[in-house]
Design a protein around this motif. Structure first.
Motif, PDB file in Angstrom:
ATOM      1  N   TYR A  76     -25.272  28.498  35.528  1.00  8.85           N
ATOM      2  CA  TYR A  76     -25.547  27.780  36.776  1.00  8.85           C
ATOM      3  C   TYR A  76     -24.234  27.390  37.442  1.00  8.85           C
ATOM      4  CZ  TYR A  76     -30.350  27.602  35.110  1.00  8.85           C
ATOM      5  OH  TYR A  76     -31.591  27.946  34.666  1.00  8.85           O
ATOM      6  N   GLN A  77     -23.559  28.385  37.988  1.00 10.30           N
ATOM      7  CA  GLN A  77     -22.287  28.200  38.670  1.00 10.30           C
ATOM      8  C   GLN A  77     -22.441  28.623  40.132  1.00 10.30           C
ATOM      9  OE1 GLN A  77     -19.886  26.742  37.009  1.00 10.30           O
ATOM     10  NE2 GLN A  77     -20.941  26.874  35.025  1.00 10.30           N
ATOM     11  N   PHE A  78     -21.573  28.084  40.984  1.00  9.87           N
ATOM     12  CA  PHE A  78     -21.685  28.408  42.408  1.00  9.87           C
ATOM     13  C   PHE A  78     -21.508  29.901  42.673  1.00  9.87           C
ATOM     14  CE2 PHE A  78     -17.139  27.960  41.862  1.00  9.87           C
ATOM     15  CZ  PHE A  78     -16.604  28.929  42.697  1.00  9.87           C
ATOM     16  N   TYR A  79     -20.629  30.544  41.881  1.00  8.65           N
ATOM     17  CA  TYR A  79     -20.424  31.981  42.075  1.00  8.65           C
ATOM     18  C   TYR A  79     -21.640  32.779  41.600  1.00  8.65           C
ATOM     19  CZ  TYR A  79     -18.745  31.481  37.220  1.00  8.65           C
ATOM     20  OH  TYR A  79     -18.621  31.165  35.890  1.00  8.65           O
ATOM     21  N   LEU A  81     -24.714  31.721  42.045  1.00  9.14           N
ATOM     22  CA  LEU A  81     -25.619  31.612  43.190  1.00  9.14           C
ATOM     23  C   LEU A  81     -25.199  32.574  44.306  1.00  9.14           C
ATOM     24  CD1 LEU A  81     -27.975  30.154  44.588  1.00  9.14           C
ATOM     25  CD2 LEU A  81     -26.322  28.441  45.376  1.00  9.14           C
ATOM     26  N   THR A  82     -23.884  32.684  44.509  1.00 10.30           N
ATOM     27  CA  THR A  82     -23.373  33.608  45.535  1.00 10.30           C
ATOM     28  C   THR A  82     -23.746  35.044  45.206  1.00 10.30           C
ATOM     29  OG1 THR A  82     -21.499  32.130  45.963  1.00 10.30           O
ATOM     30  CG2 THR A  82     -21.304  34.414  46.725  1.00 10.30           C
ATOM     31  N   TYR A 112     -31.564  26.129  40.900  1.00 10.18           N
ATOM     32  CA  TYR A 112     -30.126  25.863  40.745  1.00 10.18           C
ATOM     33  C   TYR A 112     -29.878  24.359  40.609  1.00 10.18           C
ATOM     34  CZ  TYR A 112     -25.127  25.775  41.808  1.00 10.18           C
ATOM     35  OH  TYR A 112     -23.762  25.561  41.748  1.00 10.18           O
TER      36      TYR A 112
END
Length: 324
Positions: A76-79, A81-82, A112
């Motif tokens: 669960y990292q921002f990248y 999600l990207t 997320y």
């Protein structure tokens, strides 16, 4: 500033509130999202609402699958999600599920935010989806009848046709040319709006694939193209020519016949007699007479085409208030 509240606004407001209330009563997390889904699923027509609902439902399920796979694999990292959105959005476009991009993205962001995926969470999201889309479909079951409006537009168009033919008559038979031609523009706008409304009526009936009014206004549109084609010819005809006067009288009778009933065949017979009279006339004496007679022949041809369009329409698709 005019303030109005339409039936679609009422359906949207009531549906959104009801969806949120049900989701909250069931103690679902992110229950307000059910209201958002309902708002997005209420469309102008029932058909569009069903298509939109299906696309959103399928996209949301795919979103859960994509999120489960990538978040489990990457974390669960921002990248993560990207990367998920980079892969997910083109997939929806390729599957023709574009309507579901926003709603499925909301579901993905829920997962997320929670930083985990489990069966209770999946069931929670599924409940939001079903409630939001289901209420939207239920609210869209009601659609006001367009029959009265379409009939009014039909009669209005008939009156404008009568006015146009009357002006043609005045110009050819009496050399009067005070007409400003506003009915031409009004007819174009009226036909366009009526066709759009009739098409919406088709999409509000699941078992109806055609609409008698839509075909009627399509027929009128074809006739209107001919009327526009005749306008510059009429305006350039020598008004002293006796055959021009006869055509002017013909336009007057044609205008008077724009009423319930199919009289196209009678006018076609009259046209043929007029064409025969033209053939039996002496040869043109000069260039002006030759040009005038050519224009009159062209008008006869256009009038014949105008009437044949109506005759074919009468045979293929009658309407409650059939006209010539």
């Amino acid at each position: 500033m005019k303030f109005t509240i339409g039936y679609r606004t009422l359906k949207t407001a009531i549906g959104a509130g009801l969806a949120i209330a049900i989701a909250e009563w069931l103690k679902l997390d992110f229950y307000t999202s059910a209201g958002i889904l309902t708002i997005l699923c209420i469309k102008v027509t029932q058909k569009r609402s069903i298509i939109s609902s299906w696309e959103r439902f399928a996209a949301c399920l795919l979103g859960i699958l994509f999120a489960s796979a990538l978040f489990t694999l990457i974390g669960y990292q921002f990248y993560a999600l990207t990367i998920l959105l980079i892969l997910f959005i083109p997939t929806l476009v390729a599957l023709n599920l574009k309507e579901g991009i926003i709603t499925s993205s909301v579901i993905i962001l829920h997962l997320y935010t929670l930083q985990k995926i489990s069966w209770p969470i999946v069931f929670n999201e599924a409940g939001i989806i079903v409630i939001g889309i289901g209420i939207g479909l239920i609210m869209n079951l009601y659609m006001p009848s367009m029959e009265k409006t379409l009939l009014t537009m039909q009669k209005e168009l008939e009156n404008k046709y009568k006015r146009i033919f009357h002006e043609f008559h005045l110009y050819l038979a009496h050399n009067k040319h005070e007409w400003d031609g506003k009915e031409i523009t009004e007819c174009a706008d009226l036909i366009s709006n009526a066709k759009s409304l009739a098409f919406r009526d088709v999409e509000n009936h699941f078992l109806r694939y055609e609409n008698q009014y839509y075909h009627y206004f399509k027929m009128r549109e074809k006739q209107f193209e001919i009327i526009q084609r005749m306008l510059p010819i009429i305006s350039s005809i020598d008004k002293t020519y006796i055959q021009g006067e006869k055509l002017g009288e013909f336009f007057e009778r044609l205008g008077a016949a724009v009423h319930p009933g199919n009289t196209a065949a009678l006018f076609l017979d009259e046209l043929e007699k007029m064409r025969q009279e033209f053939r039996e006339m002496h040869l043109p004496k000069d260039r002006l007479e030759f040009e005038t007679r050519s224009k009159l022949y062209q008008l006869l041809h256009d009038l014949e085409e105008y009437l044949l369009i109506k005759k074919k329409f009468k045979k293929d698709e009658p309407v409650p208030h059939d006209v010539t």
